[in-house]
Write a protein that holds these residues in place. Structure first.
Motif, short mmCIF file in Angstrom:
data_model
loop_
_atom_site.label_atom_id
_atom_site.label_comp_id
_atom_site.label_asym_id
_atom_site.label_seq_id
_atom_site.Cartn_x
_atom_site.Cartn_y
_atom_site.Cartn_z
N GLY A 160 49.74 29.51 48.11
CA GLY A 160 49.59 28.38 49.09
C GLY A 160 48.12 27.87 48.80
N PRO A 161 48.03 27.14 49.91
CA PRO A 161 46.18 26.16 48.96
C PRO A 161 45.15 27.15 49.74
CG PRO A 161 48.11 25.70 50.95
CD PRO A 161 48.72 26.53 50.81
N GLU A 162 45.13 28.10 50.51
CA GLU A 162 44.24 29.07 51.12
C GLU A 162 44.41 30.15 51.20
OE1 GLU A 162 41.34 27.40 53.95
OE2 GLU A 162 41.52 25.25 53.02
N VAL A 163 44.19 31.14 49.57
CA VAL A 163 44.73 31.96 50.32
C VAL A 163 43.69 33.54 50.41
CG1 VAL A 163 45.94 34.55 49.65
CG2 VAL A 163 46.70 31.94 49.17
N ASP A 164 43.49 33.83 51.56
CA ASP A 164 41.53 34.60 51.86
C ASP A 164 42.18 36.59 51.27
OD1 ASP A 164 39.76 36.34 52.51
OD2 ASP A 164 39.66 35.75 54.80
N VAL A 165 41.34 36.77 50.17
CA VAL A 165 41.57 37.78 49.77
C VAL A 165 40.13 38.53 50.13
CG1 VAL A 165 43.11 37.48 47.57
CG2 VAL A 165 40.83 37.02 47.16
N SER A 166 40.01 38.78 51.26
CA SER A 166 38.06 39.71 51.06
C SER A 166 38.65 40.89 51.25
CB SER A 166 37.74 38.92 52.64
OG SER A 166 37.39 38.02 52.53
N GLN A 167 40.12 41.32 51.73
CA GLN A 167 39.87 42.67 51.58
C GLN A 167 40.01 43.27 50.06
OE1 GLN A 167 42.30 39.95 52.12
NE2 GLN A 167 44.28 40.98 50.50
N LEU A 168 39.72 42.71 49.13
CA LEU A 168 39.84 42.70 47.51
C LEU A 168 38.45 43.06 47.72
CD1 LEU A 168 42.47 41.13 45.88
CD2 LEU A 168 42.59 43.48 47.24
N VAL A 169 37.40 43.13 48.31
CA VAL A 169 35.71 42.66 48.36
C VAL A 169 35.45 44.34 47.85
CG1 VAL A 169 33.53 41.90 49.14
CG2 VAL A 169 35.24 40.30 48.59
N THR A 170 34.48 44.70 47.10
CA THR A 170 33.71 45.65 47.07
C THR A 170 32.52 45.58 46.96
OG1 THR A 170 35.87 46.53 46.22
CG2 THR A 170 33.55 47.82 45.44
N GLY A 171 31.67 45.23 47.05
CA GLY A 171 30.07 44.72 46.60
C GLY A 171 29.44 44.05 46.97
N THR A 172 29.39 43.42 45.72
CA THR A 172 29.80 41.42 45.24
C THR A 172 30.54 41.46 43.79
OG1 THR A 172 27.74 42.43 44.00
CG2 THR A 172 27.08 41.28 45.80
N GLN A 173 31.79 41.84 44.28
CA GLN A 173 32.43 41.57 43.53
C GLN A 173 34.54 41.81 44.10
OE1 GLN A 173 32.43 44.19 39.72
NE2 GLN A 173 33.00 45.83 40.60
N ALA A 174 35.54 41.44 42.88
CA ALA A 174 36.26 41.58 43.77
C ALA A 174 36.85 41.40 42.78
CB ALA A 174 37.05 40.08 45.04
N TRP A 175 38.55 42.91 42.38
CA TRP A 175 39.75 42.37 41.06
C TRP A 175 40.89 41.55 42.45
CZ3 TRP A 175 38.76 43.06 36.27
CH2 TRP A 175 37.54 43.59 35.88
N ILE A 176 41.27 40.35 41.49
CA ILE A 176 42.62 40.12 41.85
C ILE A 176 43.47 40.13 41.40
CG2 ILE A 176 43.75 37.73 42.62
CD1 ILE A 176 41.14 36.87 43.79
N PRO A 177 44.68 40.93 41.46
CA PRO A 177 45.73 41.23 40.24
C PRO A 177 46.78 40.19 40.65
CG PRO A 177 46.58 42.07 42.55
CD PRO A 177 44.98 41.98 42.72
N ARG A 178 47.22 39.86 38.96
CA ARG A 178 47.74 38.36 38.43
C ARG A 178 49.57 38.91 39.28
NH1 ARG A 178 46.98 34.44 35.13
NH2 ARG A 178 44.06 33.94 33.98
N ALA A 179 49.06 40.31 38.78
CA ALA A 179 50.74 40.28 39.29
C ALA A 179 51.68 39.80 40.57
CB ALA A 179 51.52 41.69 39.25
N ALA A 180 50.52 40.43 41.39
CA ALA A 180 50.72 39.77 42.96
C ALA A 180 50.46 38.88 43.57
CB ALA A 180 49.46 41.12 43.70
N GLY A 181 50.93 37.97 42.68
CA GLY A 181 50.73 36.62 42.71
C GLY A 181 50.14 35.33 43.14
N LEU A 182 48.47 36.14 43.35
CA LEU A 182 47.94 35.43 44.76
C LEU A 182 46.50 34.38 43.92
CD1 LEU A 182 46.77 38.55 46.33
CD2 LEU A 182 47.68 37.38 47.27
N ILE A 183 46.85 35.21 42.32
CA ILE A 183 45.81 33.61 41.78
C ILE A 183 46.30 33.83 40.06
CG2 ILE A 183 44.75 35.46 40.54
CD1 ILE A 183 42.09 33.47 40.73
N ASP A 184 46.36 31.97 39.40
CA ASP A 184 46.94 32.16 38.55
C ASP A 184 45.44 31.42 37.39
OD1 ASP A 184 46.91 29.36 39.93
OD2 ASP A 184 49.49 29.68 39.85
N ASP A 185 46.39 30.21 36.64
CA ASP A 185 45.30 29.74 35.34
C ASP A 185 44.75 28.05 35.87
OD1 ASP A 185 45.42 31.86 33.82
OD2 ASP A 185 46.87 30.51 32.52
#
Length: 225
Positions: A160-185
């Motif tokens: 979608g146009p805006e997806v909140d992935v704040s649940q993946l935040v740890t401190g001052t970083q976040a890992w967003i998996p590509r397989a979850a379909g949340l982010i692409d190039d």
């Protein structure tokens, strides 16, 4: 003619010539009725000075004493009774413990006021130095900023146009998996403090980012680097 022996008469005449008068010696040496004790009196020599021991009372020296003569008698005065000195108690405000407590209290109040002033007039927390590390399986998002909650939003992603992935935040970083379909190039990432921005509109323009204390970066730009 006289019953007094010559020797006794001569002694009596000698005493009369010397001026010695006896009160108890009978006149003419005759014994009358009852016997009277014969007491020899002793007269001070004519040249004896005043104040010699043996001739006057309360004289401490054999030499003549001139002026006022102090007697050997003790006076009736006694030393005054000694009284205990009153205990002088130190006032409370001069006690070392009280002074230390006052000093620490003042320092604590000063620190509290400084904290309030700095907290009230300091700038809003903001994320900066946003960087994306792109791999085949995930995109690592890292930034710098104060220790506050953050929002991480993927813009123009596969979900979608805006997806909140704040649940993946740890401190001052976040890992967003590509397989979850949340982010692409073709996606971009926006990181901003969560406070006062929960309902704020997400934008990639500089004015919106600065107003929210946010930072943004696109995956394509990070991969090209």
């Amino acid at each position: 003619m006289n019953d007094i022996p010559p020797t006794r008469r001569r002694r009596a005449d000698a005493r009369v010539e010397a001026g010695v008068v006896t009160a108890s010696e009978p006149d003419g040496g005759m014994i009358t009725a009852a016997p009277v004790p014969w007491v020899r009196t002793q007269t001070a020599p004519a040249g004896a000075p005043d104040g010699q021991l043996g001739w006057d009372t309360a004289r401490p020296s054999l030499q003549a004493v001139h002026g006022t003569i102090r007697t050997l008698e003790t006076s009736g005065d006694v030393l005054p009774e000694l009284e205990d000195a009153p205990d002088s108690r130190r006032p409370l405000w001069r006690h070392p413990a009280f002074l230390i407590s006052i000093g620490t209290t003042v320092l604590a109040l000063i620190a509290f006021v400084v904290f309030l002033v700095l907290g009230g007039f300091s700038a809003k927390p903001a994320a900066s130095d946003l960087a994306l590390e792109v791999t085949e399986n995930a995109v690592r998002v890292a930034w710098t900023g104060p220790d506050v909650p953050y929002q991480v939003i993927v813009v123009d992603g596969p979900s979608g146009p805006e997806v909140d992935v704040s649940q993946l935040v740890t401190g001052t970083q976040a890992w967003i998996p590509r397989a979850a379909g949340l982010i692409d190039d073709g996606s971009c990432v926006v990181v901003r403090p969560a406070k006062d921005n929960e309902k704020a509109e997400v934008g990639l323009d500089r004015g919106t980012l600065d107003a929210q204390g946010a930072a943004s970066e696109c995956v394509a730009d990070a991969a090209a680097e």
